[in-house]
Design a protein around this motif. Structure first.
Motif, PDB file in Angstrom:
ATOM      1  N   VAL A 764      -0.502 -18.462  16.448  1.00  0.00           N
ATOM      2  CA  VAL A 764       0.571 -18.564  17.432  1.00  0.00           C
ATOM      3  C   VAL A 764       0.231 -17.651  18.597  1.00  0.00           C
ATOM      4  N   THR A 765      -0.054 -18.266  19.750  1.00  0.00           N
ATOM      5  CA  THR A 765      -0.376 -17.495  20.947  1.00  0.00           C
ATOM      6  C   THR A 765       0.515 -17.934  22.084  1.00  0.00           C
ATOM      7  N   LEU A 766       0.506 -17.132  23.143  1.00  0.00           N
ATOM      8  CA  LEU A 766       1.317 -17.469  24.303  1.00  0.00           C
ATOM      9  C   LEU A 766       0.862 -18.802  24.901  1.00  0.00           C
ATOM     10  N   GLN A 767      -0.477 -19.003  24.975  1.00  0.00           N
ATOM     11  CA  GLN A 767      -0.978 -20.235  25.562  1.00  0.00           C
ATOM     12  C   GLN A 767      -0.547 -21.448  24.736  1.00  0.00           C
ATOM     13  N   LYS A 772       2.677 -26.256  24.170  1.00  0.00           N
ATOM     14  CA  LYS A 772       3.621 -27.069  23.392  1.00  0.00           C
ATOM     15  C   LYS A 772       4.890 -27.317  24.183  1.00  0.00           C
ATOM     16  N   GLN A 773       5.372 -26.262  24.863  1.00  0.00           N
ATOM     17  CA  GLN A 773       6.568 -26.434  25.689  1.00  0.00           C
ATOM     18  C   GLN A 773       6.319 -27.445  26.812  1.00  0.00           C
ATOM     19  N   VAL A 778       7.064 -32.964  29.129  1.00  0.00           N
ATOM     20  CA  VAL A 778       6.566 -34.259  29.600  1.00  0.00           C
ATOM     21  C   VAL A 778       7.170 -35.385  28.780  1.00  0.00           C
ATOM     22  N   GLN A 779       7.255 -35.186  27.463  1.00  0.00           N
ATOM     23  CA  GLN A 779       7.824 -36.233  26.597  1.00  0.00           C
ATOM     24  C   GLN A 779       9.299 -36.449  26.931  1.00  0.00           C
ATOM     25  N   ARG A 780      10.006 -35.322  27.189  1.00  0.00           N
ATOM     26  CA  ARG A 780      11.422 -35.468  27.534  1.00  0.00           C
ATOM     27  C   ARG A 780      11.578 -36.215  28.849  1.00  0.00           C
TER      28      ARG A 780
END
Length: 819
Positions: A764-767, A772-773, A778-780
């Protein structure tokens, strides 16, 4: 063109400055108008606060000034009219010095000093008979003369020689007692603190037992009156009466020993006259007992086989001098001259009483009625009749109360001196009389009261209490002898005399100690535990103070002035208060505690219009009112020292208002006018906040277990005993209490070692989180676009459907019209 732009910018800045100036002036005018009509903004007469009034002088102070004026006039008359005779010159010099004699103070001395030693005849001879078979038939002439010789020479050597003639000449500004003595010799050796602490703790422990044993033994004397024997045979009755007397005695302590002493003194005069006359009446039957003035009678009897008690006899003899240490401790209450003037009368009365009891024992050794009674008390038995015996019991009850008074006043003095040595916490002290030596400590008074009642209900009667009595006092006498010898050796340079003094009195008092140790398992253990508890308080307070002082530092003006000046002028920092006041125990005016300095700058800096470091010093004069100010050439930092007399109320907040007004009037402090309501109703001075600083030990401190324990115990005791907020009357002003770390030789801390975490397949990294966000965003958006397109298609289809329906309806309408 460039120059024209610069001129235009400058003109705009000037215009902006003028607008700000006008706005400020307008605001000032509005404030002035508010102040002119300020009865609504600042209500008057709502709060009745204390104010300085230069005519507010108490009746007591006026009387003190008149008394001082009369004494000065008398001194001037004595100086102007020098007597011609040698005796007159001696008296004139005596009255002009510290040993002056006044009749009123002599009466006070009788009531305050001699109560303990004056009750010794009640039980000394009784204890002697009990230790020699329990009957007068076992007491022959050799035994009586031996006892009387030991009593006479013990009173002479211990009380008269050691305390009256030697110890009382060694005083600390008029104060006596073991702590005052230590104050004189402590610079000659650190080890001298050990006997001083032990002796002082033992004396305070004995102060708990003395009221219980003296009053209970006197009340139990009511059993010797035939008409009252059945009533007072019940232990519960005597216990309740004794407890009531003790409560009343401690309740009147706040009135001061001067008033109590005047009442008690008159009674003590009657008491000593009474025992002297009764003793003289019995001496008329056998004047030969004065052979006991030869010290050989006492030595031969002590070492002979006829002494049934053995060395324990010295424990009985010691009872005759139990009030000697209290006499020395109470010297500051009544003055040395008063004791010198009254002791000869007291000594003669005691000798007559003891020798009268000896004459009675010799004349009744073969009396079958007395022998049948078993263990008797010669003091009450030598009374001529029942009426005189009733008077003797009544006087003895009163004398028992007075005996307790001597130890209570001595305890107040000892605690006050221990406080000045930093061996005990600072407590609230009151001075109900005209001299500083006569003091009253409320906390100690009620601690003694509760402890005395505890002893009374624990041991039930005087017989069991007396088993614990005397052991602690012998320790105090031994330690006093050591300190007296140290003073003679180091300060007076009388080294031969010091060695002889120490050897003689150590031998005598060690014999007393060994004899008293026989009482250890019969009640002496309680005194020992009490002594150790008081000694523990002294030790942890002294050790904790030593550790604190090893860390305490001070800053000179070159170190603290630049930083305070910068903070004072820094507009980026909001004002914490108009006046920030710190109370400090440091009376040096030209430096600043680091605690105060870092309190100002720690965390969010405490910017103020003025910072104040205030110390309070209590003087020996009763009505001193003075202050000094050091401002270091600034108008924002003030070092204040307030000197007030011991009879003056320590109302620091009110005095600070006066000081601030004086400094504003002199131009040293800028005006601080405020338009908003204040609890003190003083609109000329801004807000005032008080700060008190406490220290706490940090874990990183390099300190041994003993030092850490002492500090924690000291802080716990201080929490119970109170703080300067109560002493100086600041509770109503809601002072801030800060805790600062106490770094004592901080030890280095070893660094931490970094260890790698276990690797995972998908860390789990900031990048990763951002990617993922973004994908979810984009999907939303795509989903929203599809939903919007579908909704638009549905809207078009709906419109087409509605148009078709409208066309069909129009067609039907047209066909109907054609038909």
């Amino acid at each position: 063109m460039v120059q024209s732009n610069a001129d235009m910018a400058q003109q705009e800045e000037s215009a902006e400055a003028r607008r700000r100036s006008l706005a400020t002036a307008e605001a000032t005018m509005r404030i002035d108008r508010i102040q002119d009509t300020g009865s609504i903004i600042v209500p008057k007469g709502v709060v009745n606060t204390a104010r300085i009034n230069r005519s507010a002088i108490s009746k007591e102070e006026r009387e003190a000034k008149e008394r001082a004026k009369r004494e000065a006039e008398q001194a001037a008359r004595r100086a102007a009219h020098q007597p011609r005779t040698r005796l007159g010159k001696w008296w004139n010099n005596l009255q002009s010095g510290p040993d002056r004699i006044k009749l009123a103070m002599c009466i006070v001395a009788m009531g305050v000093v001699y109560g303990d030693i004056g009750t010794s005849p009640l039980y000394t001879a009784q204890s002697f008979i009990a230790g020699n078979g329990g009957s007068v038939k076992y007491v022959d002439r050799f035994a009586v003369l031996g006892l009387l010789s030991l009593l006479f020479w013990t009173i002479t050597l211990i009380t008269t020689v050691k305390y009256v003639l030697i110890a009382m000449r060694i005083d600390n500004k008029g104060e006596g007692g073991i702590f005052a003595l230590y104050s004189l010799v402590r610079r000659y050796g650190k080890w001298l603190a050990i006997p001083a602490m032990v002796g002082g703790a033992a004396f305070l422990a004995d102060s708990v037992l003395t009221p219980a044993v003296s009053i209970s033994s006197a009340v139990e004397g009511l059993r010797t009156i035939p008409r009252l024997h059945d009533t007072f045979s019940d232990t519960t009755v005597t216990l309740v009466i004794t407890a009531i007397i003790i409560l009343v005695l401690f309740s009147v302590q706040s009135r001061g020993t001067e008033k109590i002493g005047m009442v008690f003194g008159s009674i003590v005069v009657i008491w000593f006259l009474f025992i002297a006359v009764i003793g003289g009446l019995n001496l008329a039957n056998d004047w030969s007992v004065f052979e006991a003035l030869n010290p050989m009678w006492g030595l031969r009897y002590l070492l002979s086989g006829e002494n049934r008690a053995g060395l324990a006899l010295m424990g009985t003899v010691f009872l005759s001098t139990t009030g000697a240490e209290a006499l020395y401790s109470d010297m500051g209450h009544v003055g040395r001259g008063s004791i010198y003037a009254t002791w000869p009368f007291i000594n003669i009365a005691l000798v007559f009483c003891y020798f009268g009891q000896g004459a009675w024992m010799l004349s009744n050794a073969d009396n079958p009625e007395i022998i049948k009674q078993g263990a008797v008390n010669p003091f009450f038995q030598m009374m001529p009749n029942t009426t005189i015996r009733t008077i003797a019991v009544a006087l003895s009850v009163t004398a028992g109360v007075i005996a307790s008074q001597a130890l209570i006043t001595g305890a107040f003095t000892m605690v006050s001196e221990a406080t000045s040595l930093n061996w005990m916490p600072h407590l609230q002290v009151r001075y109900p009389a005209h001299t500083r030596g006569q003091l009253y400590i409320p906390a100690i008074n009620w601690v003694l009261c509760v402890a005395t009642l505890g002893v009374l209900f624990l041991f039930k009667d005087s017989e069991h209490i007396s088993a614990a009595y005397g052991l602690a006092l012998t320790i105090t006498m031994i330690t006093t002898a050591i300190l007296l010898a140290a003073y003679m050796w180091a300060a007076q340079k009388r080294r031969v005399f010091a060695v002889v003094f120490l050897i003689v009195f150590l031998i005598i008092q060690v014999l007393f100690l060994i004899a008293s140790l026989s009482k250890f398992f019969h009640g002496g253990w309680f005194t020992t535990l009490l002594t150790l508890a008081i000694l523990m308080v002294m030790y942890v307070w002294d050790e904790g103070t030593r550790v604190e002082r090893s860390q305490r530092r001070h800053l000179n003006p070159r170190e603290f002035l630049p930083a305070l000046d910068m903070l004072h002028r820094d507009p980026r920092q909001a004002f914490y208060s108009d006046n920030l006041v710190y109370l400090t125990s440091d009376s040096e005016m030209r430096r600043l505690d680091t605690d105060i300095f870092y309190s100002i700058f720690n965390g969010h800096p405490k910017r103020a219009k003025a910072w104040w470091a205030v110390s309070v010093e209590v003087t020996d004069d009763p009505f001193t009112r003075e202050y000094s100010v050091e401002n270091f050439g600034t108008d924002f930092l003030f070092r204040v020292r307030i000197r007030i007399g011991f009879k003056v109320s320590q109302n620091v907040a009110t005095y600070l208002h006066q000081i601030m007004h004086d400094l504003i009037d002199s131009g040293e402090l800028p005006e601080q006018r405020t338009i908003y309501p204040k609890i003190d109703e003083d609109q000329q001075i801004g807000t005032i906040d008080y700060v008190l600083i406490h220290k706490d030990l940090v874990p990183e401190s390099k300190i041994d277990v003993t030092g850490a324990f002492a500090l924690r115990m000291k802080y716990a005791i201080r929490h119970v005993c109170g703080n300067p907020v109560k002493w100086f009357g600041l509770s109503a002003y809601n002072p801030v209490t800060e805790s600062q770390p106490l770094f004592v030789a901080v030890q280095p801390v070893a660094p931490l070692k970094r260890t790698q975490l276990r690797k995972v397949k998908h860390p789990v990294t900031l990048q990763a989180v951002l990617a993922k966000q973004e994908k979810e965003r984009v999907q939303r958006e795509r989903q929203i676009s599809e939903e919007e397109a579908l909704e638009a298609a549905r809207a078009v289809a709906h419109k087409v459907h509605e148009a078709r329906k409208a066309a069909e309806e129009a067609s039907r309408t047209a066909k109907a019209a054609a038909r």
